[in-house]
Design a protein around this motif. Structure first.
Motif, PDB file in Angstrom:
ATOM      1  N   LEU A  44       0.887  -1.194   0.037  1.00 40.18           N
ATOM      2  CA  LEU A  44      -0.032  -0.056  -0.122  1.00 40.18           C
ATOM      3  C   LEU A  44       0.900   1.027  -0.143  1.00 40.18           C
ATOM      4  CD1 LEU A  44      -3.070   0.716   1.777  1.00 40.18           C
ATOM      5  CD2 LEU A  44      -1.402   2.226   2.402  1.00 40.18           C
ATOM      6  N   ILE A  45       0.359   2.446  -0.818  1.00 39.85           N
ATOM      7  CA  ILE A  45       1.168   3.646  -0.633  1.00 39.85           C
ATOM      8  C   ILE A  45       0.349   4.686  -0.106  1.00 39.85           C
ATOM      9  CG2 ILE A  45       2.436   5.087  -2.012  1.00 39.85           C
ATOM     10  CD1 ILE A  45       3.128   2.903  -4.147  1.00 39.85           C
ATOM     11  N   LEU A  46       0.663   5.317   0.987  1.00 43.28           N
ATOM     12  CA  LEU A  46       0.371   6.588   1.411  1.00 43.28           C
ATOM     13  C   LEU A  46       1.182   7.696   0.745  1.00 43.28           C
ATOM     14  CD1 LEU A  46      -0.004   5.392   5.019  1.00 43.28           C
ATOM     15  CD2 LEU A  46      -1.790   6.245   3.748  1.00 43.28           C
ATOM     16  N   TYR A  95      -8.765   8.274   0.520  1.00 38.69           N
ATOM     17  CA  TYR A  95      -8.275   9.611   0.835  1.00 38.69           C
ATOM     18  C   TYR A  95      -8.630   9.705   2.390  1.00 38.69           C
ATOM     19  CZ  TYR A  95     -12.583  11.850   0.923  1.00 38.69           C
ATOM     20  OH  TYR A  95     -13.806  12.418   1.056  1.00 38.69           O
ATOM     21  N   ILE A  96      -7.634  10.634   2.978  1.00 38.61           N
ATOM     22  CA  ILE A  96      -7.878  10.876   4.444  1.00 38.61           C
ATOM     23  C   ILE A  96      -7.591  12.599   4.279  1.00 38.61           C
ATOM     24  CG2 ILE A  96      -5.669  10.328   5.139  1.00 38.61           C
ATOM     25  CD1 ILE A  96      -7.644   9.448   7.781  1.00 38.61           C
ATOM     26  N   ASP A 104      -8.388   6.506  12.460  1.00 37.23           N
ATOM     27  CA  ASP A 104      -9.046   6.565  10.945  1.00 37.23           C
ATOM     28  C   ASP A 104      -8.167   6.056   9.964  1.00 37.23           C
ATOM     29  OD1 ASP A 104     -11.314   7.756  12.077  1.00 37.23           O
ATOM     30  OD2 ASP A 104     -10.781   9.634  11.752  1.00 37.23           O
ATOM     31  N   LEU A 105      -7.160   6.488  10.047  1.00 38.23           N
ATOM     32  CA  LEU A 105      -5.708   5.919   9.012  1.00 38.23           C
ATOM     33  C   LEU A 105      -5.590   4.542   9.107  1.00 38.23           C
ATOM     34  CD1 LEU A 105      -3.802   6.786   6.668  1.00 38.23           C
ATOM     35  CD2 LEU A 105      -2.077   7.016   8.477  1.00 38.23           C
ATOM     36  N   LEU A 106      -5.567   3.937  10.201  1.00 41.07           N
ATOM     37  CA  LEU A 106      -5.123   2.667  10.515  1.00 41.07           C
ATOM     38  C   LEU A 106      -6.395   1.735   9.927  1.00 41.07           C
ATOM     39  CD1 LEU A 106      -3.592   2.619  14.098  1.00 41.07           C
ATOM     40  CD2 LEU A 106      -2.581   1.894  11.841  1.00 41.07           C
ATOM     41  N   ALA A 107      -7.634   2.146   9.970  1.00 40.76           N
ATOM     42  CA  ALA A 107      -8.780   1.739   9.602  1.00 40.76           C
ATOM     43  C   ALA A 107      -8.694   1.414   7.919  1.00 40.76           C
ATOM     44  CB  ALA A 107     -10.005   2.101   9.981  1.00 40.76           C
ATOM     45  N   LYS A 108      -8.256   2.419   7.624  1.00 36.58           N
ATOM     46  CA  LYS A 108      -8.322   2.599   5.988  1.00 36.58           C
ATOM     47  C   LYS A 108      -7.358   1.800   5.389  1.00 36.58           C
ATOM     48  CE  LYS A 108     -10.252   7.209   5.503  1.00 36.58           C
ATOM     49  NZ  LYS A 108     -11.562   7.062   4.482  1.00 36.58           N
TER      50      LYS A 108
END
Length: 113
Positions: A44-46, A95-96, A104-108
């Motif tokens: 995955l890439i953030l 997106y976040i 929230d980020l960990l859930a996504k």
């Protein structure tokens, strides 16, 4: 992988994703290095939307238009109020908006991996 031109944000995200999420995390401060990866692709890439050099939207477009990388989930994050619209236009998987809660980020991330 996390790409952001702010080293402080990279440090915090790496610590949280590794310590809380249990993920192995690589970081970079520019979009060019994301596009230079070959064969050993991240799960995955953030991507920060606004980075110097190649910005996150250009990186995402390039990844999603490449047969070898189009299936890699990409989450764009930004303080830009149009982050949702921009993310959709470049085929990001999610997106976040900054500031965000790490939960929230960990859930996504968990949903996309």
């Amino acid at each position: 992988m996390v790409a952001d031109d702010d080293p402080g944000i990279l440090d915090v995200m790496k610590i949280m994703l590794e310590d809380v999420g249990g993920y192995e995390v690589e970081t970079t401060t520019d979009g060019e290095s994301v596009l230079e990866i070959q064969h050993d692709y991240p799960d995955l890439i953030l991507l920060d939307l606004w980075m110097s050099g190649i910005n996150g939207s250009e990186v995402c477009k390039t990844l999603k238009n490449n047969e070898e990388t189009k299936a890699i989930p990409v989450i764009i994050f930004s303080a830009n109020r149009d982050v949702g619209i921009i993310s959709k236009s470049v085929a990001a998987d999610d997106y976040i908006a900054k500031p965000f809660q790490m939960s929230d980020l960990l859930a996504k991330v968990a949903r996309l991996i």
